[in-house]
Design a protein around this motif. Structure first.
Motif, PDB file in Angstrom:
ATOM      1  N   VAL A  30      27.716   7.479  -5.008  1.00 40.12           N
ATOM      2  CA  VAL A  30      27.201   9.143  -4.999  1.00 40.12           C
ATOM      3  C   VAL A  30      25.908   9.342  -4.876  1.00 40.12           C
ATOM      4  N   ASP A  31      24.847   8.777  -5.351  1.00 35.83           N
ATOM      5  CA  ASP A  31      23.673   8.309  -4.653  1.00 35.83           C
ATOM      6  C   ASP A  31      23.603   8.143  -3.113  1.00 35.83           C
ATOM      7  N   THR A  32      22.413   8.680  -1.921  1.00 38.50           N
ATOM      8  CA  THR A  32      22.220   8.297  -0.874  1.00 38.50           C
ATOM      9  C   THR A  32      22.071   6.721  -0.693  1.00 38.50           C
ATOM     10  N   ALA A  36      27.073   7.708  -1.536  1.00 37.47           N
ATOM     11  CA  ALA A  36      27.016   8.640  -1.064  1.00 37.47           C
ATOM     12  C   ALA A  36      28.283   9.793  -0.658  1.00 37.47           C
ATOM     13  N   ILE A  37      29.113   8.967  -1.448  1.00 39.90           N
ATOM     14  CA  ILE A  37      30.627  10.018  -1.541  1.00 39.90           C
ATOM     15  C   ILE A  37      30.212  11.581  -1.859  1.00 39.90           C
ATOM     16  N   PRO A  38      30.382  12.240  -0.455  1.00 45.96           N
ATOM     17  CA  PRO A  38      30.299  13.784  -1.398  1.00 45.96           C
ATOM     18  C   PRO A  38      31.409  14.607  -2.105  1.00 45.96           C
ATOM     19  N   TYR A  39      31.866  13.941  -3.801  1.00 47.85           N
ATOM     20  CA  TYR A  39      32.070  14.552  -4.256  1.00 47.85           C
ATOM     21  C   TYR A  39      32.231  15.573  -4.477  1.00 47.85           C
ATOM     22  N   PRO A  40      33.390  16.914  -5.194  1.00 46.82           N
ATOM     23  CA  PRO A  40      32.706  17.970  -5.578  1.00 46.82           C
ATOM     24  C   PRO A  40      32.054  18.168  -7.044  1.00 46.82           C
ATOM     25  N   ALA A  41      30.822  18.761  -7.203  1.00 40.30           N
ATOM     26  CA  ALA A  41      30.083  19.035  -8.492  1.00 40.30           C
ATOM     27  C   ALA A  41      31.414  18.475  -9.897  1.00 40.30           C
ATOM     28  N   TRP A 167      39.564  15.507  -6.034  1.00 36.02           N
ATOM     29  CA  TRP A 167      39.084  14.232  -4.701  1.00 36.02           C
ATOM     30  C   TRP A 167      40.090  13.000  -4.954  1.00 36.02           C
ATOM     31  N   ASP A 169      40.498   9.302  -3.420  1.00 35.72           N
ATOM     32  CA  ASP A 169      39.244   8.174  -2.897  1.00 35.72           C
ATOM     33  C   ASP A 169      40.908   6.979  -2.369  1.00 35.72           C
TER      34      ASP A 169
END
Length: 177
Positions: A30-32, A36-41, A167, A169
């Motif tokens: 998740v982290d940049t 950095a996969i843009p999972y919905p919150a 989501w 993957d």
């Protein structure tokens, strides 16, 4: 600071395993500084709760046919590996085959060789507890992990979609044997 030791995980490790799993997933995917996969919150929150809540870990530690190991230094868990009966959706894979389900190394412990040590322990256990090939699911974008597994004789055998909430993957299925 002493050297890390590899040992079987116990129920007493559930809280620390939950925290380590959650933090490592976020750092890695998740982290940049990671993928950095843009999972919905909402999807991410639900996945983390289902996967890394201490009660979920306690239950998984008791799963028949599963095994867990931790790398620990001075009372702190730095990494873990988990194996169990195969769950990957491949037509040649059965529940009597062994699957490496997770191999997580904390950001702070990267480069210490703990992932390789845990992998060796897990593979030895898997070889002794399978009736066929060994299996691993790995995110398609994690080239470092794919390279490590290839060095241990794993080859791509398929692909599937791994749910993180709604989501999906894109994952590779790796097989050895």
């Amino acid at each position: 600071m002493s050297e890390a030791i590899i040992r079987p995980a116990t129920q007493a490790d559930a809280e620390a395993l939950a925290e380590l799993g959650r933090r490592t997933f976020l750092d890695t995917f998740v982290d940049t500084a990671g993928f950095a996969i843009p999972y919905p919150a909402d999807d991410l929150d639900n996945f983390l709760e289902a996967s890394f809540h201490p009660d979920a870990i306690r239950s998984k530690l008791n799963e028949p046919g599963a095994a867990w190991w931790v790398a620990e230094r001075d009372g702190e868990l730095l990494a873990f590996a988990n194996t169990g009966p195969n769950t990957l959706p491949h037509p040649e894979a059965g529940p009597g085959n062994a699957e490496l389900r997770r191999l997580y190394v904390s950001k702070a412990a990267q480069g210490l060789g703990l992932g390789t040590k845990l992998l060796a322990v897990a593979l030895e256990w898997m070889e002794a507890h399978t009736d066929g090939p060994l299996w691993i699911g790995v995110w398609s974008g994690n080239l470092k992990a794919q390279k490590l597994y290839a060095a241990y004789g794993f080859e791509k055998a398929g692909e599937y979609q791994y749910p993180v909430g709604r989501w999906m993957d894109h994952e590779f299925i790796l097989r050895r044997g």
